[in-house]
Design a protein around this motif. Structure first.
Motif, PDB file in Angstrom:
ATOM      1  N   MET A 169       0.850  -1.177   0.000  1.00 43.73           N
ATOM      2  CA  MET A 169       0.000   0.000   0.000  1.00 43.73           C
ATOM      3  C   MET A 169       0.893   1.237   0.000  1.00 43.73           C
ATOM      4  N   SER A 170       0.897   1.975  -1.090  1.00 44.23           N
ATOM      5  CA  SER A 170       1.755   3.156  -1.170  1.00 44.23           C
ATOM      6  C   SER A 170       0.952   4.404  -0.832  1.00 44.23           C
ATOM      7  N   ALA A 171       1.663   5.364  -0.262  1.00 42.23           N
ATOM      8  CA  ALA A 171       1.022   6.620   0.116  1.00 42.23           C
ATOM      9  C   ALA A 171       0.771   7.461  -1.131  1.00 42.23           C
ATOM     10  N   ALA A 172      -0.240   8.307  -1.058  1.00 42.36           N
ATOM     11  CA  ALA A 172      -0.546   9.194  -2.175  1.00 42.36           C
ATOM     12  C   ALA A 172       0.585  10.199  -2.328  1.00 42.36           C
ATOM     13  N   PRO A 173       0.912  10.542  -3.565  1.00 40.45           N
ATOM     14  CA  PRO A 173       1.996  11.507  -3.761  1.00 40.45           C
ATOM     15  C   PRO A 173       1.613  12.882  -3.212  1.00 40.45           C
ATOM     16  N   LEU A 174       2.622  13.617  -2.800  1.00 38.47           N
ATOM     17  CA  LEU A 174       2.418  14.954  -2.264  1.00 38.47           C
ATOM     18  C   LEU A 174       1.943  15.870  -3.393  1.00 38.47           C
ATOM     19  N   PRO A 175       0.843  16.593  -3.183  1.00 34.83           N
ATOM     20  CA  PRO A 175       0.327  17.468  -4.243  1.00 34.83           C
ATOM     21  C   PRO A 175       1.170  18.745  -4.366  1.00 34.83           C
ATOM     22  N   THR A 176       2.261  18.646  -5.106  1.00 27.15           N
ATOM     23  CA  THR A 176       3.182  19.778  -5.223  1.00 27.15           C
ATOM     24  C   THR A 176       2.530  20.984  -5.884  1.00 27.15           C
ATOM     25  N   ALA A 177       1.574  20.749  -6.758  1.00 33.69           N
ATOM     26  CA  ALA A 177       0.899  21.872  -7.434  1.00 33.69           C
ATOM     27  C   ALA A 177       0.189  22.766  -6.410  1.00 33.69           C
ATOM     28  N   LEU A 178      -0.346  22.159  -5.365  1.00 34.92           N
ATOM     29  CA  LEU A 178      -1.015  22.935  -4.317  1.00 34.92           C
ATOM     30  C   LEU A 178      -0.021  23.897  -3.664  1.00 34.92           C
ATOM     31  N   TYR A 179       1.159  23.377  -3.320  1.00 36.19           N
ATOM     32  CA  TYR A 179       2.162  24.214  -2.657  1.00 36.19           C
ATOM     33  C   TYR A 179       2.757  25.246  -3.608  1.00 36.19           C
ATOM     34  N   GLU A 180       2.964  24.858  -4.850  1.00 33.15           N
ATOM     35  CA  GLU A 180       3.492  25.795  -5.837  1.00 33.15           C
ATOM     36  C   GLU A 180       2.487  26.914  -6.123  1.00 33.15           C
ATOM     37  N   GLY A 181       1.207  26.615  -6.026  1.00 37.26           N
ATOM     38  CA  GLY A 181       0.169  27.595  -6.299  1.00 37.26           C
ATOM     39  C   GLY A 181      -0.001  28.645  -5.204  1.00 37.26           C
ATOM     40  N   LEU A 182       0.503  28.374  -4.006  1.00 32.23           N
ATOM     41  CA  LEU A 182       0.359  29.327  -2.905  1.00 32.23           C
ATOM     42  C   LEU A 182       1.018  30.665  -3.227  1.00 32.23           C
ATOM     43  N   LEU A 183       2.204  30.624  -3.761  1.00 35.72           N
ATOM     44  CA  LEU A 183       2.917  31.856  -4.089  1.00 35.72           C
ATOM     45  C   LEU A 183       2.174  32.638  -5.168  1.00 35.72           C
ATOM     46  N   LYS A 184       1.677  31.950  -6.175  1.00 34.50           N
ATOM     47  CA  LYS A 184       0.938  32.626  -7.246  1.00 34.50           C
ATOM     48  C   LYS A 184      -0.307  33.321  -6.694  1.00 34.50           C
ATOM     49  N   LYS A 185      -0.995  32.646  -5.790  1.00 35.26           N
ATOM     50  CA  LYS A 185      -2.196  33.244  -5.201  1.00 35.26           C
ATOM     51  C   LYS A 185      -1.850  34.467  -4.365  1.00 35.26           C
ATOM     52  N   LEU A 186      -0.749  34.416  -3.658  1.00 34.68           N
ATOM     53  CA  LEU A 186      -0.305  35.565  -2.881  1.00 34.68           C
ATOM     54  C   LEU A 186       0.061  36.734  -3.800  1.00 34.68           C
ATOM     55  N   VAL A 187       0.737  36.446  -4.892  1.00 35.91           N
ATOM     56  CA  VAL A 187       1.094  37.492  -5.864  1.00 35.91           C
ATOM     57  C   VAL A 187      -0.169  38.099  -6.467  1.00 35.91           C
ATOM     58  N   ASP A 188      -1.164  37.274  -6.741  1.00 40.50           N
ATOM     59  CA  ASP A 188      -2.431  37.782  -7.286  1.00 40.50           C
ATOM     60  C   ASP A 188      -3.078  38.773  -6.311  1.00 40.50           C
ATOM     61  N   ILE A 189      -3.048  38.456  -5.033  1.00 42.14           N
ATOM     62  CA  ILE A 189      -3.628  39.354  -4.026  1.00 42.14           C
ATOM     63  C   ILE A 189      -2.857  40.673  -3.990  1.00 42.14           C
ATOM     64  N   ILE A 190      -1.543  40.583  -4.002  1.00 39.48           N
ATOM     65  CA  ILE A 190      -0.729  41.803  -3.986  1.00 39.48           C
ATOM     66  C   ILE A 190      -1.009  42.651  -5.218  1.00 39.48           C
ATOM     67  N   ASP A 191      -1.146  42.009  -6.366  1.00 41.16           N
ATOM     68  CA  ASP A 191      -1.472  42.746  -7.597  1.00 41.16           C
ATOM     69  C   ASP A 191      -2.819  43.447  -7.471  1.00 41.16           C
ATOM     70  N   LEU A 192      -3.811  42.761  -6.909  1.00 41.01           N
ATOM     71  CA  LEU A 192      -5.130  43.375  -6.745  1.00 41.01           C
ATOM     72  C   LEU A 192      -5.073  44.580  -5.812  1.00 41.01           C
TER      73      LEU A 192
END
Length: 121
Positions: A1-24
């Protein structure tokens, strides 16, 4: 039984979302119009939800804790390893001391031979 892979896209998306807020916030109109306020609210809610999800995933990563019995096994193994290393160090030191004293004795023998006159003629 292998563990689910770490959702790296979720963590990579955090910075983009923060930049979007700063831009707004830094746009010409900022958060003065109802549309701008709504866009900022949506962006911050998305960021908050992503942070919550990322935190939950990080907290629940498998393998982060050991049972008491497992900790005891590791401590016992490390103690044995430490004792073996100490014993090796003691043996090394004893060899080094014996080797040094043997070198001193042989040097003394050579020195005494050199100072003894040769009567072979």
């Amino acid at each position: 039984m292998s563990a689910a892979p770490l959702p790296t896209a979720l963590y990579e998306g955090l910075l983009k979302k923060l930049v979007d807020i700063i831009d707004l916030v830094h746009k010409g109109e900022g958060a003065t119009t109802p549309q701008a306020k709504q866009a900022l609210r949506n962006a911050t809610n998305e960021l908050r939800a992503s942070f919550t999800q990322a935190k939950d995933i990080a907290i629940n990563l498998p393998g982060g804790e050991m049972l008491v019995e497992e900790q005891d096994d590791v401590l016992e193994m490390l103690t044995k390893l430490r004792n073996q290393k100490r014993e090796q160090l003691i043996q090394f030191m004893n060899r080094s001391i014996l080797s040094s004293s043997a070198n001193v004795e042989s040097k003394m023998d050579i020195d005494s031979m050199a100072s003894t006159p040769f009567h072979g003629f």
